[in-house]
Design an enzyme around this catalytic site. Structure first.
Site, short mmCIF file in Angstrom:
data_model
loop_
_atom_site.label_atom_id
_atom_site.label_comp_id
_atom_site.label_asym_id
_atom_site.label_seq_id
_atom_site.Cartn_x
_atom_site.Cartn_y
_atom_site.Cartn_z
N ASN A 58 0.86 -1.19 0.00
CA ASN A 58 0.00 0.00 0.00
C ASN A 58 0.90 1.24 0.00
OD1 ASN A 58 -1.40 2.28 1.09
ND2 ASN A 58 -3.08 0.93 1.64
N ASP A 88 -0.06 4.49 -0.10
CA ASP A 88 -0.74 5.74 0.30
C ASP A 88 0.20 6.74 0.98
OD1 ASP A 88 -3.08 4.53 -0.49
OD2 ASP A 88 -3.86 4.24 1.54
N HIS A 89 1.06 6.21 1.87
CA HIS A 89 1.82 7.15 2.70
C HIS A 89 3.03 7.75 1.98
CE1 HIS A 89 -1.06 6.79 5.71
NE2 HIS A 89 -0.86 5.51 5.89
N ARG A 121 3.73 18.83 1.44
CA ARG A 121 4.24 20.04 0.78
C ARG A 121 3.45 20.41 -0.48
NH1 ARG A 121 9.54 21.92 1.81
NH2 ARG A 121 9.71 21.91 4.06
N HIS A 170 -5.51 3.73 -1.66
CA HIS A 170 -6.84 4.10 -1.17
C HIS A 170 -7.19 5.51 -1.67
CE1 HIS A 170 -9.56 4.49 2.70
NE2 HIS A 170 -10.22 4.75 1.59
N ARG A 178 -9.29 8.18 -1.02
CA ARG A 178 -10.23 8.64 0.01
C ARG A 178 -11.10 9.76 -0.55
NH1 ARG A 178 -8.75 6.78 5.47
NH2 ARG A 178 -10.48 8.07 6.13
N ARG A 195 -6.94 12.96 0.64
CA ARG A 195 -5.87 13.49 1.51
C ARG A 195 -4.48 12.97 1.11
NH1 ARG A 195 -7.12 10.31 7.11
NH2 ARG A 195 -9.13 11.29 6.85
N HIS A 196 -4.42 11.83 0.46
CA HIS A 196 -3.09 11.37 -0.04
C HIS A 196 -3.17 11.02 -1.52
CE1 HIS A 196 -4.97 7.68 1.40
NE2 HIS A 196 -4.58 7.82 2.65
N GLU A 256 -8.52 0.64 -2.98
CA GLU A 256 -9.39 0.71 -1.79
C GLU A 256 -10.33 1.89 -1.96
OE1 GLU A 256 -7.09 1.05 1.74
OE2 GLU A 256 -6.14 -0.88 1.45
N THR A 260 -6.80 6.71 10.06
CA THR A 260 -6.71 5.59 9.12
C THR A 260 -8.00 4.80 9.26
OG1 THR A 260 -5.39 3.65 8.51
CG2 THR A 260 -5.49 4.17 10.85
N THR A 261 -8.18 3.77 8.40
CA THR A 261 -9.44 3.00 8.43
C THR A 261 -9.55 2.26 9.76
OG1 THR A 261 -9.00 2.67 6.08
CG2 THR A 261 -10.84 1.47 7.02
N GLU A 290 -11.37 -9.02 3.05
CA GLU A 290 -10.07 -8.71 3.65
C GLU A 290 -10.30 -8.61 5.15
OE1 GLU A 290 -7.76 -5.44 2.06
OE2 GLU A 290 -6.59 -5.30 3.92
N HIS A 343 -3.87 -4.38 7.71
CA HIS A 343 -3.97 -3.25 8.63
C HIS A 343 -3.09 -3.47 9.85
CE1 HIS A 343 -5.31 0.38 10.53
NE2 HIS A 343 -5.86 0.70 9.38
N GLY A 344 -2.14 -2.57 10.01
CA GLY A 344 -1.28 -2.62 11.19
C GLY A 344 -0.24 -3.73 11.14
N GLY A 356 1.12 -1.32 4.31
CA GLY A 356 1.53 0.00 3.88
C GLY A 356 2.45 0.72 4.82
N HIS A 357 1.90 1.20 5.93
CA HIS A 357 2.61 2.15 6.79
C HIS A 357 3.98 1.65 7.23
CE1 HIS A 357 3.52 4.38 10.52
NE2 HIS A 357 3.02 5.40 9.83
#
Ligand code: PXP
Length: 237
Positions: free
Chosen positions: A7, A9-10, A18, A43, A45, A49-50, A70, A100-101, A151, A191-192, A213-214
């Protein structure tokens, strides 16, 4: 062994800090695939936002393996998914204020809307996955709504504070994966998940893909720092 969908996204979160053009999530997706990732997840959203619409268009062109989008049930996002036609669409709950979700989708409460959106996505030959807790009622409702995949939300497992709590959450995930598979649903998880806790989820034989992802983006920032600094020193000289 489960497959890994990265993922990205980040990567876009850092860019949006920026409102710049770097780092480009599409470049990150290409690097992830070159390194062996089995797919890319992003994702879109509602608040963009990303990841934004242009990223989604570019990811669709650039991703060589599986592109998993997503998305929520928000009409604008559904419209975009139907235009872009990712390989897989994972429907997630979305609250504007969340970082986050936060939890799984309530398939029972949203059954009619979900069934209608799943039908539209499947008409475009998009595999549909529903992001849910490992709960038998939600799993059965996902099957009844016409999903191809669920999922399983691994957030409670990832946040479990001691060995007994980890085992309890793992059992829920194992039982949920087994039940979903017995209905004919395919099973992903995410997730996580981290370098430390992903192995036990990957060992569950029904689980096909892990969406992570993160923790990967966090690791990439640290492991890439020395190279980035050396390059800047060279540029300054
Ligand atoms: N799967 C789903 C459905 C998600 O919403 C997210 C977070 O965007 C992930 C997986 C990845 O979670 P994490 O960034 O914690 O690895």
């Amino acid at each position: 062994m489960a497959k890994l969908c990265v993922n990205i996204d980040h990567v876009a979160t850092v860019r949006q800090a920026r409102r710049d053009v770097v780092p480009d999530p599409v470049e990150a997706a290409k690097a992830a695939e070159l390194a062996g990732a089995d797919g890319i997840t992003a994702h879109l959203r509602e608040d963009r936002r990303h990841i934004n619409d242009e990223d989604v268009d570019n990811l669709k062109k650039a991703v060589k393996k599986k592109f998993n989008l997503e998305m929520s049930l928000s009409p604008g996002v559904v419209k975009k998914a139907l235009e872009v036609v990712p390989d897989e669409a994972t429907i997630v709950p979305e609250k504007r204020q969340e970082l986050t979700t936060e939890g799984g989708l309530d398939v029972i409460a949203n059954f009619k809307r979900l069934k209608a959106v799943i039908k539209k996505l499947k008409a475009k030959k998009i595999d549909v996955s529903l992001f849910i807790e490992a709960d038998a009622k939600q799993i059965k409702a996902s099957f009844d709504a016409g999903a191809d995949f669920i999922e399983i939300h691994t957030g409670s497992y990832a946040n479990a504070k001691n060995a007994a709590a980890v085992e309890k959450e793992l059992k829920k995930i194992r039982d949920g994966a087994k039940y979903a598979s017995s209905l004919g649903l395919k099973v992903n998880a995410g997730h996580g998940l981290t370098y430390q806790n992903a192995g036990k989820i990957s060992a569950i034989k029904e689980i096909e893909d892990l969406n992570i992802g993160h923790n990967i983006v966090a690791r990439a920032v640290i492991s890439g720092m020395a190279t980035a600094v050396r390059e800047m020193i060279k540029a300054i000289k």
